[in-house]
Design an enzyme around this catalytic site. Structure first.
Site, PDB file in Angstrom:
ATOM      1  N   TYR A 152       0.910  -1.040   0.152  1.00  0.00           N
ATOM      2  CA  TYR A 152      -0.006   0.039   0.046  1.00  0.00           C
ATOM      3  C   TYR A 152       0.758   1.356   0.113  1.00  0.00           C
ATOM      4  O   TYR A 152       0.799   2.256  -0.893  1.00  0.00           O
ATOM      5  CB  TYR A 152      -0.862   0.051   1.092  1.00  0.00           C
ATOM      6  CG  TYR A 152      -1.705   1.392   1.569  1.00  0.00           C
ATOM      7  CD1 TYR A 152      -2.305   1.941   0.553  1.00  0.00           C
ATOM      8  CD2 TYR A 152      -1.482   2.022   2.727  1.00  0.00           C
ATOM      9  CE1 TYR A 152      -2.924   3.195   0.852  1.00  0.00           C
ATOM     10  CE2 TYR A 152      -1.954   3.120   2.956  1.00  0.00           C
ATOM     11  CZ  TYR A 152      -2.905   3.713   2.176  1.00  0.00           C
ATOM     12  OH  TYR A 152      -3.561   4.770   2.380  1.00  0.00           O
TER      13      TYR A 152
HETATM   14  N1  LIG Z   1      -8.859   7.004   6.250  1.00  0.00           N
HETATM   15  C1  LIG Z   1      -7.381   7.354   6.738  1.00  0.00           C
HETATM   16  O1  LIG Z   1      -7.073   7.216   7.745  1.00  0.00           O
HETATM   17  C2  LIG Z   1      -6.670   7.421   5.454  1.00  0.00           C
HETATM   18  C3  LIG Z   1      -5.103   7.597   5.983  1.00  0.00           C
HETATM   19  C4  LIG Z   1      -4.162   8.089   4.789  1.00  0.00           C
HETATM   20  C5  LIG Z   1      -4.618   7.933   3.684  1.00  0.00           C
HETATM   21  N2  LIG Z   1      -5.962   7.797   3.190  1.00  0.00           N
HETATM   22  C6  LIG Z   1      -6.231   7.935   1.693  1.00  0.00           C
HETATM   23  O2  LIG Z   1      -7.197   8.896   1.853  1.00  0.00           O
HETATM   24  C7  LIG Z   1      -7.873   8.546   0.683  1.00  0.00           C
HETATM   25  C8  LIG Z   1      -9.559   8.069   1.128  1.00  0.00           C
HETATM   26  O3  LIG Z   1      -9.677   7.326   2.023  1.00  0.00           O
HETATM   27  P1  LIG Z   1     -11.029   6.887   2.635  1.00  0.00           P
HETATM   28  O4  LIG Z   1     -10.622   6.441   4.075  1.00  0.00           O
HETATM   29  O5  LIG Z   1     -11.817   7.687   2.303  1.00  0.00           O
HETATM   30  O6  LIG Z   1     -11.124   5.301   1.931  1.00  0.00           O
HETATM   31  P2  LIG Z   1     -12.473   4.756   1.369  1.00  0.00           P
HETATM   32  O7  LIG Z   1     -12.228   3.227   1.071  1.00  0.00           O
HETATM   33  O8  LIG Z   1     -13.467   4.837   2.304  1.00  0.00           O
HETATM   34  O9  LIG Z   1     -12.848   5.544   0.178  1.00  0.00           O
HETATM   35  C9  LIG Z   1     -12.159   5.365  -1.399  1.00  0.00           C
HETATM   36  C10 LIG Z   1     -13.463   5.480  -2.347  1.00  0.00           C
HETATM   37  O10 LIG Z   1     -12.483   5.057  -3.436  1.00  0.00           O
HETATM   38  C11 LIG Z   1     -13.491   4.189  -4.112  1.00  0.00           C
HETATM   39  N3  LIG Z   1     -12.636   3.429  -5.168  1.00  0.00           N
HETATM   40  C12 LIG Z   1     -11.576   2.562  -4.682  1.00  0.00           C
HETATM   41  N4  LIG Z   1     -10.871   2.305  -5.941  1.00  0.00           N
HETATM   42  C13 LIG Z   1     -11.554   2.824  -7.069  1.00  0.00           C
HETATM   43  C14 LIG Z   1     -11.392   2.739  -8.450  1.00  0.00           C
HETATM   44  N5  LIG Z   1     -10.113   1.926  -8.657  1.00  0.00           N
HETATM   45  N6  LIG Z   1     -12.064   3.516  -9.252  1.00  0.00           N
HETATM   46  C15 LIG Z   1     -12.856   4.239  -8.669  1.00  0.00           C
HETATM   47  N7  LIG Z   1     -13.269   4.247  -7.327  1.00  0.00           N
HETATM   48  C16 LIG Z   1     -12.401   3.746  -6.512  1.00  0.00           C
HETATM   49  C17 LIG Z   1     -14.319   3.317  -3.386  1.00  0.00           C
HETATM   50  O11 LIG Z   1     -15.462   2.729  -3.806  1.00  0.00           O
HETATM   51  C18 LIG Z   1     -14.459   4.063  -1.962  1.00  0.00           C
HETATM   52  O12 LIG Z   1     -15.729   4.644  -2.206  1.00  0.00           O
HETATM   53  C19 LIG Z   1      -7.345   7.050   0.019  1.00  0.00           C
HETATM   54  O13 LIG Z   1      -6.352   7.675  -1.208  1.00  0.00           O
HETATM   55  C20 LIG Z   1      -6.477   6.704   1.144  1.00  0.00           C
HETATM   56  O14 LIG Z   1      -5.447   5.961   0.674  1.00  0.00           O
HETATM   57  C21 LIG Z   1      -6.916   7.626   4.086  1.00  0.00           C
END
Ligand SMILES: NC(=O)c1ccc[n+]([C@@H]2O[C@H](COP(=O)([O-])OP(=O)(O)OC[C@H]3O[C@@H](n4cnc5c(N)ncnc54)[C@H](O)[C@@H]3O)[C@@H](O)[C@H]2O)c1
Length: 335
Positions: A152
């Site tokens: 990741y």
């Molecule tokens: N939540 C955290 O603590 C955290 C920490 C560090 C980084 N991030 C980053 O923040 C971003 C948002 O995270 P989140 O917690 O909202 O995650 P999440 O999984 O809730 O949301 C991601 C969304 O992207 C969509 N998705 C995934 N792959 C896809 C694809 N190939 N095509 C179209 N849609 C797709 C999913 O359906 C989902 O709704 C991500 O990039 C994640 O890596 C989150």
């Protein structure tokens, strides 16, 4: 302003879109509704967004380059915020290909679309995981982040590097943020707060990895959204270079920024906060560290503060209470 946001059925994208819509902006939300976790939860978030007349929902996968480009081209955004990704540290051991497809191919398709269509500001979500087991604390954006411990993290670091080259070659102003353990209402079921509250509510044990010796810099969702909006107004350029601290590239209008408050909390203190708020003890099952887990995360918020004048401040107690209130109201609907 016109914001094109990927991942709006996800936790962070939903909150960002809702806040921007409440402020009167136009938002296009692109999401593929991937089955990584409860689709009912993603559908419930999407249903809340489509209530706003200025929300344009587009269902599609990032890997579908033609659809993505057509959607961006038709919407003509001022800002693109790319949040859609295969998230989660542990699942990257089980299904690395999902990370390759969404985070590398998908992010590259965003870069290509931004190049072809043109956009005033491209914003990309990276993660504190890129710091790996960084020995120095707090984590500064200028620290070496070349030893990812999970696939990741490797895909997110690769996205940062690809974005720098596009920013340089095609003059795309780009801000890449590194998020630190985001939590709050409508949160992700694979993350600790959701898992612990669910297990405690259902009378199950909570699984505590690393014998509870890990710590995390938790960021409350409303603070994170505020920081993203603040940063969307700071388009990377020499005019806003911050002396000493900045990651603004000398080759490109490209900047990396941590979004974290710089107040890490030990896992056992985190659990104690949940116990106090739920007014019940957790049944604990101590387990060893999992492969790829990092012992701690700890953001330096100095660059964020220099650029925006503020940083995440919500206390864990307030944030956990807000999550619990949401969870109690929605646990029937989210599956
Ligand atoms: N939540 C955290 O603590 C955290 C920490 C560090 C980084 N991030 C980053 O923040 C971003 C948002 O995270 P989140 O917690 O909202 O995650 P999440 O999984 O809730 O949301 C991601 C969304 O992207 C969509 N998705 C995934 N792959 C896809 C694809 N190939 N095509 C179209 N849609 C797709 C999913 O359906 C989902 O709704 C991500 O990039 C994640 O890596 C989150």
């Amino acid at each position: 302003m016109r914001y094109f946001i990927t991942g709006t059925a996800g936790f962070i994208g939903f909150h960002l879109a809702r806040r921007l819509l409440e402020e009167g902006h136009d938002v296009a939300g692109f999401d593929g509704m991937t089955p990584y976790y409860s689709l009912r939860l993603k559908e419930a978030r999407n249903a809340a967004l489509v209530q706003f007349p200025s929300f344009h929902a587009i269902m599609g996968m990032l890997e579908d380059a033609a659809l993505l480009k057509a959607a961006i081209s038709a919407f003509k955004p001022d800002v693109i915020v790319h949040l859609a990704a295969q998230a989660g540290v542990r699942y990257s051991l089980e299904n690395p290909k999902a990370y390759l497809d969404s985070n590398l191919v998908g992010s590259w398709n965003i870069l290509e679309a931004a190049r072809e269509v043109g956009v005033g500001h491209l914003m990309l979500a990276s993660t504190s995981s890129v710091y790996g087991a960084n020995p120095g604390i707090p984590f500064h954006e200028t620290d070496k982040a070349d030893e990812p411990l999970t696939f990741y993290a490797a895909t997110k670091k690769s996205m940062e590097l690809m974005a720098h080259s596009y920013s340089h070659l095609h003059k795309i102003p780009t801000t890449t943020f590194r998020f630190f353990t985001v939590y709050g209402p409508w949160g992700r079921p694979d993350m600790a707060l959701f898992k612990f509250v669910k297990a405690m509510t259902e009378g199950d044990e909570i699984e505590i990895y690393g014998e509870g010796k890990m710590s995390r810099d938790f960021t409350y969702i409303d603070d994170l959204v505020q920081s993203i909006i603040d940063l969307s107004r700071v388009v990377p350029s020499e005019e806003n270079r911050v002396p000493d601290l900045d990651t603004l590239s000398h080759q490109a209008p490209f900047r990396l920024v941590n979004i974290g408050g710089g107040q890490p909390v030990g896992l056992l203190d985190f659990i104690e906060t949940i116990e106090l708020e739920m007014k019940m003890p957790a049944r604990r099952k101590m387990l060893p560290m999992q492969k790829g887990d990092v012992p701690r995360t700890f953001a330096s918020p100095d660059l964020l503060v220099a650029l925006t004048g503020r940083k995440p401040e919500t206390s864990l107690t307030q944030g956990v209470a807000a999550f619990l209130e949401w969870y109690r109201q929605h646990q029937q609907d989210i599956g």
